[in-house]
Design a protein around this motif. Structure first.
Motif, PDB file in Angstrom:
ATOM      1  N   ARG A 244     -65.037  37.478  39.966  1.00  0.00           N
ATOM      2  CA  ARG A 244     -64.541  36.478  38.978  1.00  0.00           C
ATOM      3  C   ARG A 244     -63.282  36.250  40.327  1.00  0.00           C
ATOM      4  N   GLY A 245     -62.988  34.677  40.146  1.00  0.00           N
ATOM      5  CA  GLY A 245     -62.074  34.182  40.968  1.00  0.00           C
ATOM      6  C   GLY A 245     -62.637  34.063  42.529  1.00  0.00           C
ATOM      7  N   GLY A 246     -63.808  34.386  42.805  1.00  0.00           N
ATOM      8  CA  GLY A 246     -64.507  34.003  44.174  1.00  0.00           C
ATOM      9  C   GLY A 246     -64.839  32.716  44.272  1.00  0.00           C
ATOM     10  N   THR A 247     -65.729  32.419  45.569  1.00  0.00           N
ATOM     11  CA  THR A 247     -65.712  31.001  45.943  1.00  0.00           C
ATOM     12  C   THR A 247     -67.264  30.797  46.398  1.00  0.00           C
ATOM     13  N   LEU A 248     -67.807  29.642  45.891  1.00  0.00           N
ATOM     14  CA  LEU A 248     -69.068  29.485  46.272  1.00  0.00           C
ATOM     15  C   LEU A 248     -68.976  27.781  47.162  1.00  0.00           C
ATOM     16  N   VAL A 249     -69.447  27.949  48.374  1.00  0.00           N
ATOM     17  CA  VAL A 249     -69.297  26.721  49.194  1.00  0.00           C
ATOM     18  C   VAL A 249     -70.627  26.235  49.637  1.00  0.00           C
ATOM     19  N   SER A 250     -71.073  25.137  49.426  1.00  0.00           N
ATOM     20  CA  SER A 250     -72.330  24.542  49.616  1.00  0.00           C
ATOM     21  C   SER A 250     -72.100  23.356  50.692  1.00  0.00           C
ATOM     22  N   ALA A 251     -73.181  23.183  51.746  1.00  0.00           N
ATOM     23  CA  ALA A 251     -73.439  22.227  52.566  1.00  0.00           C
ATOM     24  C   ALA A 251     -74.396  21.480  52.313  1.00  0.00           C
ATOM     25  N   VAL A 252     -75.266  21.824  51.513  1.00  0.00           N
ATOM     26  CA  VAL A 252     -76.608  21.053  51.136  1.00  0.00           C
ATOM     27  C   VAL A 252     -76.622  20.482  49.657  1.00  0.00           C
ATOM     28  N   ASP A 264     -65.972  31.803  36.243  1.00  0.00           N
ATOM     29  CA  ASP A 264     -64.680  31.864  37.059  1.00  0.00           C
ATOM     30  C   ASP A 264     -64.952  31.969  38.619  1.00  0.00           C
ATOM     31  N   VAL A 265     -65.778  30.965  39.026  1.00  0.00           N
ATOM     32  CA  VAL A 265     -65.997  30.613  40.484  1.00  0.00           C
ATOM     33  C   VAL A 265     -65.536  29.243  40.898  1.00  0.00           C
ATOM     34  N   THR A 266     -64.794  29.312  41.987  1.00  0.00           N
ATOM     35  CA  THR A 266     -64.471  27.996  42.663  1.00  0.00           C
ATOM     36  C   THR A 266     -65.751  27.580  43.140  1.00  0.00           C
ATOM     37  N   ALA A 267     -66.082  26.312  43.343  1.00  0.00           N
ATOM     38  CA  ALA A 267     -67.375  25.913  43.805  1.00  0.00           C
ATOM     39  C   ALA A 267     -66.997  24.679  44.509  1.00  0.00           C
ATOM     40  N   VAL A 268     -67.490  24.490  45.859  1.00  0.00           N
ATOM     41  CA  VAL A 268     -66.950  23.483  46.724  1.00  0.00           C
ATOM     42  C   VAL A 268     -68.426  22.800  47.270  1.00  0.00           C
ATOM     43  N   PHE A 269     -68.339  21.595  47.597  1.00  0.00           N
ATOM     44  CA  PHE A 269     -69.356  20.999  48.324  1.00  0.00           C
ATOM     45  C   PHE A 269     -68.675  20.127  49.265  1.00  0.00           C
TER      46      PHE A 269
END
Length: 328
Positions: A244-252, A264-269
């Motif tokens: 919780r409070g972690g991050t997912l980053v996607s480049a695809v 409760d995850v920050t998600a970024v593209f």
């Protein structure tokens, strides 16, 4: 055996004002690529004319060739964006480089014009190539290595002691993400097919999982960050592995923000943004030996069609980056 492109201008007299380039006049399969003589360009303001020694080949080149680029791509065009070579001319306002400097980087924000004997490049997308780094290795780096760097450090802010799960770790971006994360002091879990596990351990992965065959979300320890280079169902499943409070980053692919919020995850593209500063940092990592390049196939410029057939799977493709050698 490689297939050379038909030269559609064999009767053209070569002068210092012309150059060979791999061109596309219509979108389609690899057979639309032709090797031609075209005028050598002159650099405009903020541009550098690079005498290309080697040019990297990536999936984005195939998307452009096939007409699937997200950016406008007026025809005809010269394919390619990753280059390494020497400075042949400088445009107005460029003070960072001098004539004959060895440089590497990306041509422009449209990711075109690199498969050629000379390429125009934006000065702020180039960096000085370390003397001990071969042009072939330098040309394999820019887009994929910068993508890995930005995912880890600009968007996920990975640091010492964190745990990172890299999905698609055996691909060209993934192998740099594994190495950069380890060099930063992170505990790295590499997700890839079983066949790649020994290789991923050899470049620094602490643990490996087969993301296609295993229920990795049940077997993986909670992680601070997921770097997603796969997308789809695998990306969605990975959300439950993140603290919780972690991050997912996607480049695809764009994450499901609503689903991420339930965890409760920050998600970024993001789209890659190649800069001189990041290229300098990556070059230092490679030159120091903390990070290694891997060339899967080295072909002459005239075999650009073969390179694209490898990208699309109609020819065998070894693990690693495909590079076109322009200067023998």
């Amino acid at each position: 055996m490689t297939t050379s492109l038909p030269d559609q201008s064999r009767n053209t007299t070569h002068t210092s004002q012309t150059m060979k380039a791999c061109r596309v006049h219509q979108f389609g399969r690899p057979n639309v690529i032709t090797l031609e003589d075209i005028p050598r360009p002159e650099p405009g303001e903020g541009e550098v004319l690079v005498k290309v020694h080697a040019a990297g080949v990536g999936p984005w080149d195939a998307w452009i060739r096939a007409g699937r680029s997200l950016l406008p791509q007026p025809l005809p065009l010269t394919l390619g964006s990753d280059v390494s070579g020497t400075v042949a001319a400088l445009g107005q306002g460029v003070s960072r480089f001098s004539l004959s400097d060895a440089v590497f980087g990306v041509t422009n924000k449209r990711f075109t014009d690199g498969y050629a004997e000379y390429a125009l490049a934006s000065a702020d997308m180039l960096a000085i190539k370390p003397e001990g780094l071969a042009h072939v290795d330098a040309a394999s780096l820019p887009v994929v290595a910068v993508t890995a760097w930005q995912a880890l450090f600009d968007h996920a802010h990975v640091g010492n002691g964190q745990t990172v799960l890299i999905l698609g770790a055996a691909g060209n971006v993934g192998t740099y993400a594994v190495q950069f994360a380890r060099a930063a002091g992170a505990y790295v879990i590499a997700g890839a097919s079983t066949a790649a596990h020994a290789y991923l351990r050899s470049i620094g992965a602490n643990d490996v999982i087969d993301i296609r065959l295993e229920s990795f979300e049940d077997k993986t320890i909670p992680v601070d960050v997921v770097i997603d280079l796969v997308g789809g169902e695998v990306q969605a499943r990975s959300l439950s592995t993140i603290k919780r409070g972690g991050t997912l980053v996607s480049a695809v692919s764009r994450p499901d923000l609503a689903l991420a919020a339930t965890h409760d995850v920050t998600a970024v593209f993001f789209f890659v943004d190649v800069t001189t500063d990041i290229l300098d940092q990556i070059a230092a990592e490679v030159f120091s030996g903390r990070v290694v390049t891997q060339i899967g196939a080295l072909l002459p410029l005239a075999s650009a069609r073969t390179a694209h057939e490898m990208l699309e799977g109609s020819r065998p493709r070894p693990r690693g980056k495909i590079v076109l050698r322009v200067v023998p």
